[in-house]
Design a protein around this motif. Sequence first.
Motif, PDB file in Angstrom:
ATOM      1  N   PHE A 162      28.809  28.587  39.911  1.00  0.00           N
ATOM      2  CA  PHE A 162      30.183  29.080  39.897  1.00  0.00           C
ATOM      3  C   PHE A 162      30.214  30.423  39.179  1.00  0.00           C
ATOM      4  O   PHE A 162      29.372  30.716  38.336  1.00  0.00           O
ATOM      5  CB  PHE A 162      31.111  28.102  39.175  1.00  0.00           C
ATOM      6  CG  PHE A 162      31.204  26.764  39.834  1.00  0.00           C
ATOM      7  CD1 PHE A 162      32.053  26.557  40.909  1.00  0.00           C
ATOM      8  CD2 PHE A 162      30.435  25.705  39.385  1.00  0.00           C
ATOM      9  CE1 PHE A 162      32.136  25.319  41.520  1.00  0.00           C
ATOM     10  CE2 PHE A 162      30.503  24.461  39.998  1.00  0.00           C
ATOM     11  CZ  PHE A 162      31.352  24.272  41.068  1.00  0.00           C
ATOM     12  N   SER A 163      31.208  31.221  39.506  1.00  0.00           N
ATOM     13  CA  SER A 163      31.357  32.492  38.800  1.00  0.00           C
ATOM     14  C   SER A 163      32.823  32.881  38.714  1.00  0.00           C
ATOM     15  O   SER A 163      33.626  32.576  39.604  1.00  0.00           O
ATOM     16  CB  SER A 163      30.571  33.605  39.496  1.00  0.00           C
ATOM     17  OG  SER A 163      30.667  34.812  38.756  1.00  0.00           O
ATOM     18  N   ALA A 164      33.148  33.564  37.625  1.00  0.00           N
ATOM     19  CA  ALA A 164      34.466  34.166  37.432  1.00  0.00           C
ATOM     20  C   ALA A 164      34.289  35.311  36.445  1.00  0.00           C
ATOM     21  O   ALA A 164      33.306  35.352  35.699  1.00  0.00           O
ATOM     22  CB  ALA A 164      35.476  33.142  36.907  1.00  0.00           C
ATOM     23  N   HIS A 165      35.228  36.248  36.438  1.00  0.00           N
ATOM     24  CA  HIS A 165      35.079  37.383  35.525  1.00  0.00           C
ATOM     25  C   HIS A 165      36.008  37.263  34.326  1.00  0.00           C
ATOM     26  O   HIS A 165      37.077  36.653  34.390  1.00  0.00           O
ATOM     27  CB  HIS A 165      35.264  38.714  36.253  1.00  0.00           C
ATOM     28  CG  HIS A 165      36.625  38.964  36.822  1.00  0.00           C
ATOM     29  ND1 HIS A 165      37.667  39.483  36.085  1.00  0.00           N
ATOM     30  CD2 HIS A 165      37.115  38.806  38.079  1.00  0.00           C
ATOM     31  CE1 HIS A 165      38.728  39.639  36.853  1.00  0.00           C
ATOM     32  NE2 HIS A 165      38.430  39.225  38.076  1.00  0.00           N
ATOM     33  N   MET A 166      35.584  37.890  33.230  1.00  0.00           N
ATOM     34  CA  MET A 166      36.253  37.730  31.949  1.00  0.00           C
ATOM     35  C   MET A 166      37.290  38.806  31.657  1.00  0.00           C
ATOM     36  O   MET A 166      38.108  38.640  30.743  1.00  0.00           O
ATOM     37  CB  MET A 166      35.212  37.728  30.819  1.00  0.00           C
ATOM     38  CG  MET A 166      34.195  36.601  30.917  1.00  0.00           C
ATOM     39  SD  MET A 166      33.022  36.581  29.535  1.00  0.00           S
ATOM     40  CE  MET A 166      31.971  37.984  29.964  1.00  0.00           C
ATOM     41  N   ASP A 167      37.273  39.912  32.380  1.00  0.00           N
ATOM     42  CA  ASP A 167      38.192  41.003  32.067  1.00  0.00           C
ATOM     43  C   ASP A 167      39.489  40.893  32.849  1.00  0.00           C
ATOM     44  O   ASP A 167      39.558  40.234  33.892  1.00  0.00           O
ATOM     45  CB  ASP A 167      37.533  42.360  32.319  1.00  0.00           C
ATOM     46  CG  ASP A 167      37.057  42.537  33.760  1.00  0.00           C
ATOM     47  OD1 ASP A 167      36.582  41.558  34.355  1.00  0.00           O
ATOM     48  OD2 ASP A 167      37.168  43.666  34.287  1.00  0.00           O
ATOM     49  N   VAL A 168      40.516  41.543  32.320  1.00  0.00           N
ATOM     50  CA  VAL A 168      41.839  41.533  32.941  1.00  0.00           C
ATOM     51  C   VAL A 168      42.353  42.959  33.094  1.00  0.00           C
ATOM     52  O   VAL A 168      41.875  43.883  32.435  1.00  0.00           O
ATOM     53  CB  VAL A 168      42.851  40.711  32.113  1.00  0.00           C
ATOM     54  CG1 VAL A 168      42.439  39.254  32.035  1.00  0.00           C
ATOM     55  CG2 VAL A 168      43.015  41.299  30.708  1.00  0.00           C
ATOM     56  N   ILE A 169      43.332  43.109  33.958  1.00  0.00           N
ATOM     57  CA  ILE A 169      43.968  44.404  34.171  1.00  0.00           C
ATOM     58  C   ILE A 169      45.014  44.666  33.083  1.00  0.00           C
ATOM     59  O   ILE A 169      45.814  43.785  32.748  1.00  0.00           O
ATOM     60  CB  ILE A 169      44.636  44.441  35.564  1.00  0.00           C
ATOM     61  CG1 ILE A 169      43.576  44.510  36.664  1.00  0.00           C
ATOM     62  CG2 ILE A 169      45.602  45.610  35.680  1.00  0.00           C
ATOM     63  CD1 ILE A 169      42.847  45.835  36.749  1.00  0.00           C
ATOM     64  N   GLY A 227      33.636  43.344  33.110  1.00  0.00           N
ATOM     65  CA  GLY A 227      33.762  44.597  33.839  1.00  0.00           C
ATOM     66  C   GLY A 227      33.981  44.514  35.332  1.00  0.00           C
ATOM     67  O   GLY A 227      33.759  45.493  36.048  1.00  0.00           O
ATOM     68  N   GLU A 228      34.489  43.392  35.836  1.00  0.00           N
ATOM     69  CA  GLU A 228      34.666  43.267  37.279  1.00  0.00           C
ATOM     70  C   GLU A 228      35.741  44.200  37.795  1.00  0.00           C
ATOM     71  O   GLU A 228      35.608  44.788  38.880  1.00  0.00           O
ATOM     72  CB  GLU A 228      35.021  41.812  37.634  1.00  0.00           C
ATOM     73  CG  GLU A 228      34.947  41.488  39.123  1.00  0.00           C
ATOM     74  CD  GLU A 228      36.257  41.733  39.877  1.00  0.00           C
ATOM     75  OE1 GLU A 228      36.236  41.653  41.124  1.00  0.00           O
ATOM     76  OE2 GLU A 228      37.295  42.010  39.214  1.00  0.00           O
ATOM     77  N   GLU A 229      36.797  44.364  37.029  1.00  0.00           N
ATOM     78  CA  GLU A 229      37.950  45.122  37.502  1.00  0.00           C
ATOM     79  C   GLU A 229      37.715  46.630  37.548  1.00  0.00           C
ATOM     80  O   GLU A 229      38.533  47.372  38.088  1.00  0.00           O
ATOM     81  CB  GLU A 229      39.174  44.829  36.619  1.00  0.00           C
ATOM     82  CG  GLU A 229      39.623  43.370  36.610  1.00  0.00           C
ATOM     83  CD  GLU A 229      40.305  42.957  37.908  1.00  0.00           C
ATOM     84  OE1 GLU A 229      40.265  43.735  38.876  1.00  0.00           O
ATOM     85  OE2 GLU A 229      40.870  41.856  37.944  1.00  0.00           O
ATOM     86  N   VAL A 230      36.625  47.102  36.987  1.00  0.00           N
ATOM     87  CA  VAL A 230      36.347  48.545  36.959  1.00  0.00           C
ATOM     88  C   VAL A 230      35.023  48.853  37.662  1.00  0.00           C
ATOM     89  O   VAL A 230      34.245  49.702  37.229  1.00  0.00           O
ATOM     90  CB  VAL A 230      36.343  49.089  35.509  1.00  0.00           C
ATOM     91  CG1 VAL A 230      37.753  49.137  34.963  1.00  0.00           C
ATOM     92  CG2 VAL A 230      35.443  48.247  34.605  1.00  0.00           C
ATOM     93  N   GLY A 231      34.788  48.162  38.770  1.00  0.00           N
ATOM     94  CA  GLY A 231      33.591  48.450  39.560  1.00  0.00           C
ATOM     95  C   GLY A 231      32.534  47.374  39.515  1.00  0.00           C
ATOM     96  O   GLY A 231      31.362  47.659  39.776  1.00  0.00           O
ATOM     97  N   MET A 232      32.935  46.120  39.191  1.00  0.00           N
ATOM     98  CA  MET A 232      31.982  45.011  39.148  1.00  0.00           C
ATOM     99  C   MET A 232      30.777  45.356  38.271  1.00  0.00           C
ATOM    100  O   MET A 232      29.619  45.114  38.627  1.00  0.00           O
ATOM    101  CB  MET A 232      31.525  44.624  40.548  1.00  0.00           C
ATOM    102  CG  MET A 232      32.582  43.935  41.383  1.00  0.00           C
ATOM    103  SD  MET A 232      33.833  45.039  42.073  1.00  0.00           S
ATOM    104  CE  MET A 232      32.991  45.600  43.546  1.00  0.00           C
ATOM    105  N   LEU A 233      31.046  45.935  37.100  1.00  0.00           N
ATOM    106  CA  LEU A 233      29.978  46.479  36.269  1.00  0.00           C
ATOM    107  C   LEU A 233      29.016  45.408  35.756  1.00  0.00           C
ATOM    108  O   LEU A 233      27.807  45.638  35.684  1.00  0.00           O
ATOM    109  CB  LEU A 233      30.570  47.243  35.084  1.00  0.00           C
ATOM    110  CG  LEU A 233      31.372  48.499  35.443  1.00  0.00           C
ATOM    111  CD1 LEU A 233      31.941  49.141  34.186  1.00  0.00           C
ATOM    112  CD2 LEU A 233      30.509  49.490  36.210  1.00  0.00           C
ATOM    113  N   GLY A 234      29.557  44.244  35.390  1.00  0.00           N
ATOM    114  CA  GLY A 234      28.674  43.184  34.915  1.00  0.00           C
ATOM    115  C   GLY A 234      27.729  42.715  35.992  1.00  0.00           C
ATOM    116  O   GLY A 234      26.500  42.707  35.823  1.00  0.00           O
TER     117      GLY A 234
END
Length: 369
Positions: A73-80, A138-145
């Motif tokens: 499973f995956s999800a990102h930790m950052d928010v807008i 960092g998903e919201e700024v270019g999937m950086l992670g």
Amino acid sequence: MKDFEREKLLEIFEDLLMIHSPSCKEEKVADYIINFVKELGGEVYLDESQDKYGGNAPTIFAKFLGEGEGITFSAHMDVIEPNKDLKIIKEDKIWKTDGNTTLGGDDKGGLAAILYSIYYILKNNYKHRDIYAIFTPGEEVGMLGARNINWEEVYKNMKPAKNMIVVDNAGSCDKVAYKAPTSYTFTFKIRGKSAHAGIEPEKGISAIMLAAKAISQFKILRIDEFTTANISNINSDFPTNVVPDYVEFSGEIRGHDKDHVLEILEEYQQIVRNLTEDFEFEKTLDYPALVPSDMEFSKEIIRSYKNIGVDAKEVIIGGGSDANFFADEGFNSLIVGVGMEKVHTKEEYLVLEDLENTSRAIIDYLKLD
């Protein structure tokens, strides 16, 4: 579903929402997740690639050993932003904000669904599949992670299952996205010839006119069912009495067929080349395509939704996410939702029934009893 604790799910969700975690500053929510996983007895590996892009949180890999074919499973930790000082307005069917911030349900809802599902399986001692999870910054700024994971080192420490569910789809929980486009950003720099625009304009070559002629011939906006393009920036700054000898314009192109996308970019270059040889062209891969490698997995996930009363369907989407990079790494990635609506705005809200249903579907898939 026996002993499903809706209040525990919402408690986890609220805990996550109240931790401010803008892109590249997810350290505190990462600490929460690491502690949560360890308290459940999970194995943790941290991919410390955040220095590559100025972040302060690792990509978290978690493992809970079970039996049989595993799943990741995956999800990102950052928010807008703006998200600081969030005030949650709790209604019967939705959670929203007071209108001054985003909610952060994108993707705290995804995080909550994953963490609660694992908690439920382990607390009730169910026989389950191998469970892996990847939590990205960092998903919201270019999937950086996801973009910067050091996979060589990851595989020395942990080998996540290749079937993957990314819990990060906008909208209701009845859509299982299995395909998403690749995206390229492109830039043209065109040079003309300067001259006095009022006295001898015929001696000049307007770079702006060259660009206008080129763009008028480009296929843009909706090119076909699965391909779009857009010109979003044009820059040329000269006095009105000077024929401009330089212009720069840029845009993006998205499509589900990488070769077709590259063919269109070559067409763009040829159009400009037919007008002038004095130009530069640059393209940058924003993210690769999400292409399914095993549709049977999608059908299994849909069956789990149907088992808990949700008539889910396979869909194709037009945006990119971490799932695209995972697919490029060889994961068989699907994207599901938890009821995020009006994401990236101060009107964002999350439908609680969707959050609950996706959690139930995940549990249904994990259980082997």
